[in-house]
Design a protein around this motif. Structure first.
Motif, PDB file in Angstrom:
ATOM      1  N   TYR A 234       0.718  -1.143  -0.083  1.00 63.19           N
ATOM      2  CA  TYR A 234       0.120   0.111   0.088  1.00 63.19           C
ATOM      3  C   TYR A 234       0.858   1.279   0.011  1.00 63.19           C
ATOM      4  O   TYR A 234       0.466   2.350   0.407  1.00 63.19           O
ATOM      5  CB  TYR A 234      -0.913  -0.004   1.216  1.00 63.19           C
ATOM      6  CG  TYR A 234      -0.094  -0.224   2.429  1.00 63.19           C
ATOM      7  CD1 TYR A 234       0.434   0.905   3.149  1.00 63.19           C
ATOM      8  CD2 TYR A 234      -0.169  -1.331   3.057  1.00 63.19           C
ATOM      9  CE1 TYR A 234       1.015   0.423   4.395  1.00 63.19           C
ATOM     10  CE2 TYR A 234       0.459  -1.942   4.194  1.00 63.19           C
ATOM     11  CZ  TYR A 234       1.080  -0.930   4.996  1.00 63.19           C
ATOM     12  OH  TYR A 234       1.618  -0.889   6.093  1.00 63.19           O
ATOM     13  N   ALA A 235       2.019   1.102  -0.173  1.00 64.30           N
ATOM     14  CA  ALA A 235       3.001   2.123  -0.336  1.00 64.30           C
ATOM     15  C   ALA A 235       2.678   3.231  -1.466  1.00 64.30           C
ATOM     16  O   ALA A 235       3.084   4.446  -1.501  1.00 64.30           O
ATOM     17  CB  ALA A 235       4.426   1.729  -0.426  1.00 64.30           C
ATOM     18  N   GLY A 236       2.010   2.995  -2.292  1.00 60.35           N
ATOM     19  CA  GLY A 236       1.470   3.843  -3.639  1.00 60.35           C
ATOM     20  C   GLY A 236       2.306   3.750  -4.747  1.00 60.35           C
ATOM     21  O   GLY A 236       3.571   3.358  -4.805  1.00 60.35           O
ATOM     22  N   ASP A 237       1.836   4.478  -5.647  1.00 55.33           N
ATOM     23  CA  ASP A 237       2.684   4.567  -6.778  1.00 55.33           C
ATOM     24  C   ASP A 237       3.443   5.803  -7.361  1.00 55.33           C
ATOM     25  O   ASP A 237       4.339   5.864  -8.070  1.00 55.33           O
ATOM     26  CB  ASP A 237       1.765   4.348  -8.291  1.00 55.33           C
ATOM     27  CG  ASP A 237       0.910   3.134  -8.154  1.00 55.33           C
ATOM     28  OD1 ASP A 237       1.634   1.770  -7.999  1.00 55.33           O
ATOM     29  OD2 ASP A 237      -0.411   2.930  -8.097  1.00 55.33           O
ATOM     30  N   PHE A 238       3.070   6.986  -6.352  1.00 53.62           N
ATOM     31  CA  PHE A 238       3.986   8.065  -6.679  1.00 53.62           C
ATOM     32  C   PHE A 238       3.855   8.929  -5.047  1.00 53.62           C
ATOM     33  O   PHE A 238       2.880   8.781  -4.528  1.00 53.62           O
ATOM     34  CB  PHE A 238       3.040   8.937  -7.747  1.00 53.62           C
ATOM     35  CG  PHE A 238       1.757   9.452  -7.601  1.00 53.62           C
ATOM     36  CD1 PHE A 238       0.683   8.715  -7.937  1.00 53.62           C
ATOM     37  CD2 PHE A 238       1.359  10.696  -6.721  1.00 53.62           C
ATOM     38  CE1 PHE A 238      -0.650   8.993  -7.718  1.00 53.62           C
ATOM     39  CE2 PHE A 238       0.023  10.886  -6.533  1.00 53.62           C
ATOM     40  CZ  PHE A 238      -0.880  10.266  -6.956  1.00 53.62           C
ATOM     41  N   ALA A 239       4.924   9.528  -4.951  1.00 47.87           N
ATOM     42  CA  ALA A 239       5.240  10.421  -3.807  1.00 47.87           C
ATOM     43  C   ALA A 239       4.133  11.686  -3.986  1.00 47.87           C
ATOM     44  O   ALA A 239       3.873  12.123  -5.139  1.00 47.87           O
ATOM     45  CB  ALA A 239       6.484  10.607  -3.522  1.00 47.87           C
ATOM     46  N   SER A 240       3.813  12.138  -2.745  1.00 48.70           N
ATOM     47  CA  SER A 240       2.810  13.510  -3.083  1.00 48.70           C
ATOM     48  C   SER A 240       3.438  14.362  -2.195  1.00 48.70           C
ATOM     49  O   SER A 240       2.769  14.845  -0.994  1.00 48.70           O
ATOM     50  CB  SER A 240       1.527  12.951  -2.607  1.00 48.70           C
ATOM     51  OG  SER A 240       1.371  12.427  -1.185  1.00 48.70           O
ATOM     52  N   PRO A 241       4.606  15.066  -2.509  1.00 50.87           N
ATOM     53  CA  PRO A 241       5.065  16.256  -1.554  1.00 50.87           C
ATOM     54  C   PRO A 241       3.971  17.482  -1.696  1.00 50.87           C
ATOM     55  O   PRO A 241       3.357  17.595  -2.668  1.00 50.87           O
ATOM     56  CB  PRO A 241       6.428  16.707  -2.244  1.00 50.87           C
ATOM     57  CG  PRO A 241       6.457  15.923  -3.698  1.00 50.87           C
ATOM     58  CD  PRO A 241       5.592  14.796  -3.246  1.00 50.87           C
TER      59      PRO A 241
END
Ligand code: FHN
Length: 427
Positions: A234-241
Motif C-alpha cells: 500500500y506504499a503507493g505509485d507516486f510520492a505526494s510532496p
C-alpha cells in the motif's frame, strides 16, 4: 515517454509521467463558511454546528464542463476531485450514508457529473478520498490530534467501533471504483501516528482497488514507505510532496527515481476561503511546473470552488495565462523529465529524448551559455514560434571552448514568464 527510468510499473504510470500537469479540486460544504476545508477542526464545530451548511448546500452554478474546459485550456491533462474530505460529507450518491450531496438541496451526484464532464474534455479523472472522517460516529474523536471534538469532554467516554468505520471506508471506496466508470487516480489522504497502514486495513484496501480498476494509480498516503527498497503493497505509485517542490526530486533507498506529484494551492487554502486573495502569479505557477518537470515530477495545482459551484475568478485568470504559455511551450513539459545536466544559472532544463529544453527565466548579459554543450547541439529554435536561433560562439566567449551559445533577439526575454529554447541534440 518521460526522460529517464522509474522503479515502478511503467505501463500503468506512463500517461501520468507524460501528463505532468493536473488540476486538484477541493470542494464541499466548507465552501459555505468559506474559511477553508479545516474550518470544523480549527473552530471546533460540532456536527450540529455544521448541519446548517448541509441543509443549505445548493451550488446552482455548478457546471463541471466549464471547470473541465478551464483545466484543458490551462494545459492540465488530469484532475483529482474530493469525493469526501475530512468533514465526511460525500459529494457522491453513497448507499452507505445519508450525509451526501444528493440529500442536500443540490440533489445531485456531484462526482458523477465531474467524471463525465472531465472525460468528455479528454482529461483523466482522479478521486480524492479522506481517510479521516469527522462526521462518522465510529471515527475516534476525543484525544485525536485533528478531530473537531478532540478536546470536548462530552466526547471523552463516547464509545466507537473503529473497525466499523474502516468497513465503511472500504465500502465507499468500492462504490467509487464500481459505480463511476474508469477512474485513473485514487488519491487517499492522509495517515498520521497509529492511524496508518493496517489501521486502515490498507493491504486489503489496495488489493480491492487494484482488482476493481487494475490500471489505476494510487498516491502514497496510506502510511507505507514508497522510498523503501521493499515498499509495502500500500506504499503507493507516486510520492505526494505538499506545498513544496523536493530539492532533488524523489528517489528510493536504491537511488532509483520515483514518480512524484507536488500538490500546491493557488492562494493559501485548498478549500474556498473568501478572505484569501493572496494568489500566486502565472509566472510563479509556470516556473513551479517547470521546476517539477525538471526534477522528474508532476504538478497538481489546486482550485477551491465557491458555494455556488464556481471556480474563483482569480484562479480562472491565472489558469488562462498559464494556458497561453502552455499552448506555446507545452512540448517542453509533456513527456519531459530531468536532463542529465547541472541546473543552469539562467533557469532550468527539461528533456525528452534528444530534445533539450532551456527554460530561460533570467536574460543573461550577452549570449545564453549552455555549459559543456559545445559540439553537442545540432540546432536551436525559440520553441514558442519555431524561429531559428543561431548557435555561434561570440567574439568575447572564446575562452569557453566547451560551451555552446545562443544569442536571443532584443534586450529582454521574448516571454518574461519563461522563454524556452529547444535544442536538438546530436545523437
Ligand atoms: O488535510 C488535508 C488538506 O485539507 C488538503 O486536502 C491537503 C491536500 O493535499 N491534504 C491534507 C493536508 O496534508
Amino acid at each position: 515517454m518521460a526522460h529517464g527510468t522509474y522503479a515502478t510499473d511503467m505501463e500503468r504510470m506512463g500517461w501520468f509521467l507524460d501528463a505532468r500537469f493536473g488540476m486538484f479540486i477541493h470542494w464541499g460544504l466548507y465552501a459555505i463558511p468559506a474559511r477553508g476545508e479545516w474550518v470544523r477542526s480549527q473552530e471546533r464545530l460540532s456536527v450540529e454546528d455544521y448541519r446548517p451548511y448541509f441543509e443549505a448546500f445548493n451550488p446552482t452554478r455548478y457546471q463541471p464542463r466549464e471547470w473541465a474546459k478551464a483545466a484543458k485550456a490551462a494545459g492540465q491533462k488530469y484532475a483529482v476531485m474530493t469525493a469526501k474530505h475530512h468533514d465526511g460529507f460525500c459529494l457522491f450518491d453513497s448507499a452507505l450514508t445519508d450525509y451526501k450531496a444528493t440529500n442536500t438541496p443540490a440533489g445531485r451526484d456531484l462526482i458523477r457529473e465531474y467524471v463525465e464532464a472531465f472525460r468528455a474534455e479528454g482529461l483523466k479523472v482522479g478521486l480524492y478520498y479522506s481517510l479521516l472522517d469527522w462526521h462518522h460516529p465510529d471515527y475516534p474523536a476525543y484525544g485525536d490530534p485533528h478531530h473537531p471534538m478532540r478536546d470536548n469532554p462530552a466526547f471523552r467516554d463516547r464509545k466507537h467501533d473503529f473497525s466499523r468505520y474502516v468497513a465503511y471506508l472500504h465500502g465507499q471506496v468500492r462504490e467509487l471504483l464500481t459505480n463511476y466508470g474508469r477512474i485513473d487516480i485514487m488519491w487517499f489522504d492522509f495517515s498520521y501516528g497509529e492511524m496508518a497502514g493496517e489501521a486502515w486495513r490498507a493491504t486489503d484496501l489496495v488489493r480491492m482497488v487494484r482488482e476493481l480498476q487494475p490500471h489505476i494509480i494510487i498516491d502514497n498516503r496510506l502510511g507505507g514507505n514508497i522510498r523503501s527498497a521493499h515498499p509495502e503493497p500500500y506504499a503507493g505509485d507516486f510520492a505526494s510532496p505538499e506545498q513544496i517542490i523536493p530539492p532533488e526530486g524523489v528517489t528510493n533507498e536504491l537511488g532509483q527515481p520515483i514518480p512524484w506529484e507536488a500538490c500546491i494551492t493557488l492562494n493559501h487554502h485548498w478549500g474556498y476561503c473568501a478572505a484569501d486573495n493572496d494568489y500566486k502569479t502565472p509566472k510563479q505557477v509556470v516556473r513551479a511546473l517547470v521546476e517539477c518537470v525538471s526534477k522528474g515530477g508532476n504538478l497538481l495545482l489546486n482550485v477551491g470552488p465557491n458555494a455556488k459551484g464556481e471556480i474563483p475568478q482569480p484562479s480562472l485568470e491565472i489558469l488562462s495565462e498559464v494556458g497561453r504559455w502552455m499552448r506555446a511551450n507545452g512540448e517542453s513539459i509533456y513527456g519531459c523529465g530531468r536532463a542529465d545536466l547541472p541546473k543552469p544559472e539562467w533557469g532550468r532544463y527539461t528533456q525528452k529524448g534528444n530534445r533539450l529544453y532551456a527554460h530561460v527565466f533570467d536574460r543573461p548579459i550577452g549570449p545564453v551559455n549552455f555549459r559543456g554543450l559545445a559540439g553537442k547541439v545540432k540546432r536551436a529554435r525559440l520553441l514558442a514560434d519555431g524561429s531559428e536561433l543561431r548557435l555561434e560562439r561570440p567574439w568575447n566567449a572564446t575562452e569557453y571552448a566547451d560551451d555552446a551559445f545562443v544569442t536571443l533577439p532584443g534586450a529582454g526575454l521574448p516571454d518574461e514568464i519563461d522563454t524556452v529554447i529547444e535544442l536538438e541534440l546530436v545523437e
